[in-house]
Design an enzyme around this catalytic site. Structure first.
Site, PDB file in Angstrom:
ATOM      1  N   GLU A  48       0.872  -1.184   0.000  1.00 14.79           N
ATOM      2  CA  GLU A  48       0.000   0.000   0.000  1.00 14.79           C
ATOM      3  C   GLU A  48       0.902   1.225   0.000  1.00 14.79           C
ATOM      4  O   GLU A  48       1.585   1.492   0.999  1.00 14.79           O
ATOM      5  CB  GLU A  48      -0.899  -0.068   1.245  1.00 14.79           C
ATOM      6  CG  GLU A  48      -2.058   0.869   1.188  1.00 14.79           C
ATOM      7  CD  GLU A  48      -2.853   0.719  -0.109  1.00 14.79           C
ATOM      8  OE1 GLU A  48      -3.004   1.744  -0.808  1.00 14.79           O
ATOM      9  OE2 GLU A  48      -3.310  -0.411  -0.411  1.00 14.79           O
ATOM     10  N   CYS A  79       4.703  -2.434  -8.494  1.00 13.79           N
ATOM     11  CA  CYS A  79       3.347  -2.038  -8.091  1.00 13.79           C
ATOM     12  C   CYS A  79       3.385  -0.816  -7.169  1.00 13.79           C
ATOM     13  O   CYS A  79       3.682   0.276  -7.653  1.00 13.79           O
ATOM     14  CB  CYS A  79       2.624  -3.242  -7.495  1.00 13.79           C
ATOM     15  SG  CYS A  79       0.852  -3.047  -7.645  1.00 13.79           S
ATOM     16  N   HIS A 172       3.644  -8.042 -10.477  1.00 17.76           N
ATOM     17  CA  HIS A 172       4.439  -8.625  -9.387  1.00 17.76           C
ATOM     18  C   HIS A 172       5.365  -9.721  -9.904  1.00 17.76           C
ATOM     19  O   HIS A 172       5.004 -10.898  -9.866  1.00 17.76           O
ATOM     20  CB  HIS A 172       3.502  -9.199  -8.307  1.00 17.76           C
ATOM     21  CG  HIS A 172       2.821  -8.142  -7.519  1.00 17.76           C
ATOM     22  ND1 HIS A 172       3.301  -7.698  -6.302  1.00 17.76           N
ATOM     23  CD2 HIS A 172       1.721  -7.413  -7.788  1.00 17.76           C
ATOM     24  CE1 HIS A 172       2.508  -6.745  -5.836  1.00 17.76           C
ATOM     25  NE2 HIS A 172       1.541  -6.556  -6.724  1.00 17.76           N
ATOM     26  N   GLU A 174       7.776 -11.020  -8.548  1.00 19.51           N
ATOM     27  CA  GLU A 174       8.237 -11.912  -7.462  1.00 19.51           C
ATOM     28  C   GLU A 174       7.221 -13.022  -7.197  1.00 19.51           C
ATOM     29  O   GLU A 174       7.532 -13.966  -6.469  1.00 19.51           O
ATOM     30  CB  GLU A 174       8.502 -11.090  -6.182  1.00 19.51           C
ATOM     31  CG  GLU A 174       7.267 -10.632  -5.416  1.00 19.51           C
ATOM     32  CD  GLU A 174       6.515  -9.479  -6.074  1.00 19.51           C
ATOM     33  OE1 GLU A 174       6.834  -9.096  -7.213  1.00 19.51           O
ATOM     34  OE2 GLU A 174       5.560  -8.970  -5.440  1.00 19.51           O
TER      35      GLU A 174
END
Ligand code: GLN
Length: 209
Positions: A48, A79, A172, A174
């Site tokens: 966030e 992100c 993402h 990862e």
């Protein structure tokens, strides 16, 4: 082994650390400016961005990370991390580092389709053809500066961009099974670290670049 910092204030920093270790690097959790000492590169993970930015402000990390990147160290934002790298942020703006000339529009895919997996559009660069991309309440990137190169698009939108050693992904890398994005970036880190070491050898009294 390359020492790669992972900003560990909030979000999926543990998944990043695991993915970096799988890709052959030594991940180091970063929670203070002094943790950046001796690192070869830094990852700003997803999470966030409001919460991460507030933590960075409180800990003086905006200044420290900017100095680290401006010294030539590679940096990857995914992100929320991509939002933090952007020069401009729209849709509930947050403070950002301004290290990549682009606008990040937060949560730009709306709540109906807030998480999805999609393949790279044909024409992805750097050996990333067909890359499966995992999006979670992702931002969109707009108004890219001329020097920002788009490596991957999905649905026509830029989702992986780079300028030199600075990379931003709205998805993402990862998560999931495809290691190509992290491998590509780690290769960039390896080249940058060995260039820095040969500069030091040539001129041992100089400040690190
Ligand atoms: N929506 C989040 C934000 O704006 C980013 C989501 C993510 O990192 N997966 O900060």
């Amino acid at each position: 082994m390359l020492k790669i910092g992972v900003l560990a204030l909030q979000g999926d920093f543990e998944a990043h650390a695991r993915a970096l270790a799988r890709a052959g690097a030594d991940p180091v959790m970063v929670r203070a400016g002094k943790n950046l000492d001796g690192l070869d590169a830094l990852v700003l993970p997803g999470g966030e961005s409001t919460t991460i930015a507030k933590g960075m402000e409180r800990l003086g990390l905006f200044e420290a990370v900017r100095t680290f990147a401006e010294a030539g160290h590679p940096i990857l934002g995914t992100c929320a991390g991509a939002i933090l790298l952007a020069r401009r942020v729209e849709n509930h703006p947050v403070s950002s580092l301004g290290l990549l000339d682009m606008t990040a529009v937060r949560n730009a895919y709306g709540t109906q389709v807030d998480s999805f997996v999609a393949p790279a559009d044909p024409g992805a660069k750097a050996g990333l053809e067909g890359l499966p991309c995992v999006f979670i309440r992702a931002p969109r990137l707009r108004d890219l500066g001329r020097e920002v190169d788009v490596l991957v698009r999905v649905g026509g939108e830029p989702v992986l961009v780079r300028r030199g050693e600075r990379f931003a992904a709205t998805f993402h890398p990862e998560l999931g099974e495809d290691p190509r994005v992290l491998r590509l970036w780690i290769e960039t880190v390896r080249r940058s670290a060995s260039a820095a070491r040969s500069r030091e050898r040539a001129n041992p009294l100089s400040e690190p670049a």
